[in-house]
Design a protein around this motif. Structure first.
Motif, PDB file in Angstrom:
ATOM      1  N   GLY A  84      28.555   1.208-105.667  1.00  0.00           N
ATOM      2  CA  GLY A  84      27.043   1.358-107.081  1.00  0.00           C
ATOM      3  C   GLY A  84      27.167   3.055-107.309  1.00  0.00           C
ATOM      4  N   ASP A  85      25.159   3.485-106.865  1.00  0.00           N
ATOM      5  CA  ASP A  85      25.062   4.522-106.528  1.00  0.00           C
ATOM      6  C   ASP A  85      25.571   4.961-106.129  1.00  0.00           C
ATOM      7  OD1 ASP A  85      23.411   6.972-107.392  1.00  0.00           O
ATOM      8  OD2 ASP A  85      21.405   5.744-107.458  1.00  0.00           O
ATOM      9  N   TYR A  86      26.819   5.641-105.385  1.00  0.00           N
ATOM     10  CA  TYR A  86      26.536   5.710-103.624  1.00  0.00           C
ATOM     11  C   TYR A  86      26.021   7.375-103.294  1.00  0.00           C
ATOM     12  CZ  TYR A  86      29.932   7.082 -99.835  1.00  0.00           C
ATOM     13  OH  TYR A  86      30.410   7.285 -99.265  1.00  0.00           O
ATOM     14  N   PHE A  87      25.770   8.083-104.465  1.00  0.00           N
ATOM     15  CA  PHE A  87      24.899   9.250-104.225  1.00  0.00           C
ATOM     16  C   PHE A  87      23.325   9.169-103.921  1.00  0.00           C
ATOM     17  CE2 PHE A  87      29.228  10.597-105.932  1.00  0.00           C
ATOM     18  CZ  PHE A  87      29.766  10.898-103.765  1.00  0.00           C
ATOM     19  N   CYS A  88      23.007   7.942-104.314  1.00  0.00           N
ATOM     20  CA  CYS A  88      21.305   7.869-103.983  1.00  0.00           C
ATOM     21  C   CYS A  88      20.238   8.704-105.233  1.00  0.00           C
ATOM     22  CB  CYS A  88      20.886   7.670-102.779  1.00  0.00           C
ATOM     23  SG  CYS A  88      22.213   6.748-101.160  1.00  0.00           S
ATOM     24  N   LEU A  89      21.543   8.797-106.007  1.00  0.00           N
ATOM     25  CA  LEU A  89      20.602   9.673-107.359  1.00  0.00           C
ATOM     26  C   LEU A  89      19.435   8.641-107.667  1.00  0.00           C
ATOM     27  CD1 LEU A  89      23.922  11.147-108.951  1.00  0.00           C
ATOM     28  CD2 LEU A  89      22.286  12.456-107.196  1.00  0.00           C
ATOM     29  N   SER A  90      19.979   7.709-107.581  1.00  0.00           N
ATOM     30  CA  SER A  90      18.494   7.304-108.105  1.00  0.00           C
ATOM     31  C   SER A  90      17.034   6.631-107.101  1.00  0.00           C
ATOM     32  CB  SER A  90      18.828   6.098-108.338  1.00  0.00           C
ATOM     33  OG  SER A  90      19.179   4.662-106.919  1.00  0.00           O
ATOM     34  N   TYR A  91      16.632   7.415-105.758  1.00  0.00           N
ATOM     35  CA  TYR A  91      15.879   7.692-105.170  1.00  0.00           C
ATOM     36  C   TYR A  91      15.206   7.755-106.254  1.00  0.00           C
ATOM     37  CZ  TYR A  91      17.778   6.325-100.705  1.00  0.00           C
ATOM     38  OH  TYR A  91      18.524   5.603 -99.425  1.00  0.00           O
TER      39      TYR A  91
ATOM     40  N   VAL B  41      20.649  10.338 -96.049  1.00  0.00           N
ATOM     41  CA  VAL B  41      19.840  10.605 -94.765  1.00  0.00           C
ATOM     42  C   VAL B  41      18.497  11.263 -95.434  1.00  0.00           C
ATOM     43  CG1 VAL B  41      22.261  12.069 -94.508  1.00  0.00           C
ATOM     44  CG2 VAL B  41      20.708  12.820 -96.218  1.00  0.00           C
ATOM     45  N   LEU B  42      17.638  11.390 -94.146  1.00  0.00           N
ATOM     46  CA  LEU B  42      16.429  11.556 -94.285  1.00  0.00           C
ATOM     47  C   LEU B  42      16.033  12.365 -95.475  1.00  0.00           C
ATOM     48  CD1 LEU B  42      13.660  10.020 -93.349  1.00  0.00           C
ATOM     49  CD2 LEU B  42      14.513  12.130 -91.081  1.00  0.00           C
ATOM     50  N   GLN B  43      16.830  13.699 -95.103  1.00  0.00           N
ATOM     51  CA  GLN B  43      16.299  14.713 -95.579  1.00  0.00           C
ATOM     52  C   GLN B  43      16.575  14.485 -97.500  1.00  0.00           C
ATOM     53  OE1 GLN B  43      18.540  14.904 -93.512  1.00  0.00           O
ATOM     54  NE2 GLN B  43      18.722  16.421 -92.146  1.00  0.00           N
ATOM     55  N   GLN B  44      17.267  13.346 -98.014  1.00  0.00           N
ATOM     56  CA  GLN B  44      17.097  12.890 -99.186  1.00  0.00           C
ATOM     57  C   GLN B  44      15.639  12.738 -99.424  1.00  0.00           C
ATOM     58  OE1 GLN B  44      20.579  10.923-100.271  1.00  0.00           O
ATOM     59  NE2 GLN B  44      20.280  11.401-102.837  1.00  0.00           N
ATOM     60  N   THR B  45      15.548  10.893 -98.861  1.00  0.00           N
ATOM     61  CA  THR B  45      14.000  10.782 -99.482  1.00  0.00           C
ATOM     62  C   THR B  45      12.997  11.799 -99.290  1.00  0.00           C
ATOM     63  OG1 THR B  45      15.414   8.579 -98.121  1.00  0.00           O
ATOM     64  CG2 THR B  45      12.573   9.110 -98.334  1.00  0.00           C
TER      65      THR B  45
ATOM     66  N   ARG C 251       3.334  15.999-100.347  1.00  0.00           N
ATOM     67  CA  ARG C 251       3.378  16.042 -99.250  1.00  0.00           C
ATOM     68  C   ARG C 251       2.376  15.410 -98.334  1.00  0.00           C
ATOM     69  NH1 ARG C 251       5.948  20.763-101.344  1.00  0.00           N
ATOM     70  NH2 ARG C 251       3.469  21.913-102.247  1.00  0.00           N
ATOM     71  N   ARG C 252       0.838  15.239 -99.077  1.00  0.00           N
ATOM     72  CA  ARG C 252      -0.083  14.904 -98.414  1.00  0.00           C
ATOM     73  C   ARG C 252      -0.051  13.289 -98.740  1.00  0.00           C
ATOM     74  NH1 ARG C 252      -4.795  11.699-100.343  1.00  0.00           N
ATOM     75  NH2 ARG C 252      -4.277  11.424-102.789  1.00  0.00           N
ATOM     76  N   LEU C 253       0.819  12.336 -99.445  1.00  0.00           N
ATOM     77  CA  LEU C 253       0.584  11.094 -99.424  1.00  0.00           C
ATOM     78  C   LEU C 253       1.845  10.463 -98.943  1.00  0.00           C
ATOM     79  CD1 LEU C 253       0.143  10.419-103.303  1.00  0.00           C
ATOM     80  CD2 LEU C 253      -1.287   9.387-101.420  1.00  0.00           C
ATOM     81  N   PHE C 254       2.769  11.378 -98.456  1.00  0.00           N
ATOM     82  CA  PHE C 254       4.259  11.451 -98.502  1.00  0.00           C
ATOM     83  C   PHE C 254       5.153  11.262 -96.493  1.00  0.00           C
ATOM     84  CE2 PHE C 254       3.804   9.503-102.437  1.00  0.00           C
ATOM     85  CZ  PHE C 254       4.208   8.177-102.587  1.00  0.00           C
ATOM     86  N   THR C 255       5.654   9.964 -95.952  1.00  0.00           N
ATOM     87  CA  THR C 255       6.083  10.685 -94.970  1.00  0.00           C
ATOM     88  C   THR C 255       7.799  10.037 -94.324  1.00  0.00           C
ATOM     89  OG1 THR C 255       6.898  11.132 -92.265  1.00  0.00           O
ATOM     90  CG2 THR C 255       4.960   9.855 -92.613  1.00  0.00           C
ATOM     91  N   ALA C 256       8.306  10.997 -94.353  1.00  0.00           N
ATOM     92  CA  ALA C 256       9.298   9.837 -94.386  1.00  0.00           C
ATOM     93  C   ALA C 256       9.872   9.721 -93.043  1.00  0.00           C
ATOM     94  CB  ALA C 256      10.692  11.375 -95.214  1.00  0.00           C
ATOM     95  N   VAL C 257      10.710   8.825 -93.366  1.00  0.00           N
ATOM     96  CA  VAL C 257      11.061   7.812 -91.739  1.00  0.00           C
ATOM     97  C   VAL C 257      12.390   7.100 -92.237  1.00  0.00           C
ATOM     98  CG1 VAL C 257       8.646   7.259 -91.252  1.00  0.00           C
ATOM     99  CG2 VAL C 257       9.940   5.473 -92.432  1.00  0.00           C
ATOM    100  N   ALA C 258      12.458   6.632 -90.752  1.00  0.00           N
ATOM    101  CA  ALA C 258      13.932   5.850 -90.857  1.00  0.00           C
ATOM    102  C   ALA C 258      13.434   3.935 -90.997  1.00  0.00           C
ATOM    103  CB  ALA C 258      14.807   6.025 -89.240  1.00  0.00           C
ATOM    104  N   VAL C 259      14.487   3.657 -91.911  1.00  0.00           N
ATOM    105  CA  VAL C 259      14.239   1.971 -91.287  1.00  0.00           C
ATOM    106  C   VAL C 259      14.075   1.459 -90.733  1.00  0.00           C
ATOM    107  CG1 VAL C 259      15.085   0.487 -92.533  1.00  0.00           C
ATOM    108  CG2 VAL C 259      16.038   2.503 -93.684  1.00  0.00           C
ATOM    109  N   ALA C 260      14.720   1.632 -89.035  1.00  0.00           N
ATOM    110  CA  ALA C 260      15.118   0.662 -88.325  1.00  0.00           C
ATOM    111  C   ALA C 260      14.170   0.455 -87.428  1.00  0.00           C
ATOM    112  CB  ALA C 260      16.204   0.864 -87.277  1.00  0.00           C
ATOM    113  N   ASP C 261      13.526   2.760 -86.473  1.00  0.00           N
ATOM    114  CA  ASP C 261      12.373   2.324 -86.209  1.00  0.00           C
ATOM    115  C   ASP C 261      11.304   2.580 -86.468  1.00  0.00           C
ATOM    116  OD1 ASP C 261      13.076   4.673 -86.058  1.00  0.00           O
ATOM    117  OD2 ASP C 261      13.809   5.158 -84.447  1.00  0.00           O
TER     118      ASP C 261
ATOM    119  N   ALA D  99      16.493   1.571-101.716  1.00  0.00           N
ATOM    120  CA  ALA D  99      17.668   1.174-101.760  1.00  0.00           C
ATOM    121  C   ALA D  99      18.579   1.426-102.508  1.00  0.00           C
ATOM    122  CB  ALA D  99      17.966  -0.585-100.773  1.00  0.00           C
ATOM    123  N   THR D 100      19.972   1.206-102.138  1.00  0.00           N
ATOM    124  CA  THR D 100      21.155   1.128-103.144  1.00  0.00           C
ATOM    125  C   THR D 100      22.090  -0.190-102.715  1.00  0.00           C
ATOM    126  OG1 THR D 100      23.064   2.422-103.197  1.00  0.00           O
ATOM    127  CG2 THR D 100      20.634   3.393-104.033  1.00  0.00           C
TER     128      THR D 100
END
Length: 181
Positions: A76-83, A110-114, A125-135, A143-144
């Motif tokens: 579907g949204d291979y490039f994750c534009l819907s993020y 990739v983490l940078q896209q999130t 920036r105050r509210l959120f931090t991007a992390v990996a799904v696994a750890d 998710a797409t």
């Protein structure tokens, strides 16, 4: 744009075919074929408008069975534009709230896209931090349908992005963040 190039090549091909037919009966056949071609182009154009900004996920009705069937069978949204829409939903939901710690958001891209979508503003920036799904022990997971990510994401879906009957994006709440209104 690949779509525009395909239209130009198809038009040139139809023109070359039309140039080979010279008598009246053959011209009528060419006119009918051109009319059918124009209808197919118009239907595709309408689909592109309905899909915006996700034109890259277009699935032809004739070969793929349309959007819903195409997304079910293919990427579907291979490039994750819907993020972007998922991040906007999170930003709106938590705007002005006070949280004990940053809300951890993971994605299967990739983490940078999130980070890109969540940290565009001071509030993000105050509210959120991007992390990996696994750890990263995420609160939310983007998710797409790419690689069937939506089937392995932890938590329950709280937001989706749909176009033409096909779900392109899922936002899962893996664990609720500790936030006050």
């Amino acid at each position: 744009n690949v779509f525009a190039s395909a239209v130009v090549l198809a038009t040139l091909g139809v023109n070359m075919i039309g140039a080979r037919f010279v008598d009246r009966a053959q011209s009528a056949i060419v006119a009918i074929l051109l009319a059918v071609f124009a209808i197919f182009c118009a239907v595709t154009l309408v689909d592109m408008v309905r899909l915006h900004p996700y034109e890259s996920v277009y699935f032809n009705r004739l070969w793929a069975g349309g959007m819903k069937a195409g997304v079910a069978r293919y990427e579907g949204d291979y490039f994750c534009l819907s993020y972007k829409e998922g991040a906007e939903w999170l930003l709106k939901r938590f705007a002005g709230k006070s949280c004990r710690e940053p809300i951890r958001v993971a994605g299967y891209s990739v983490l940078q896209q999130t980070e890109h979508y969540l940290q565009k503003t001071e509030e993000g920036r105050r509210l959120f931090t991007a992390v990996a799904v696994a750890d990263g022990r995420p609160h939310y997971v983007l998710a797409t349908t790419r690689f069937q990510d939506h089937l392995r994401a932890p938590g329950k879906p709280v937001f989706t992005v749909e176009r033409m009957g096909a779900t392109l994006f899922y936002l899962f709440e893996a664990q609720p963040p500790d936030c006050a209104p």
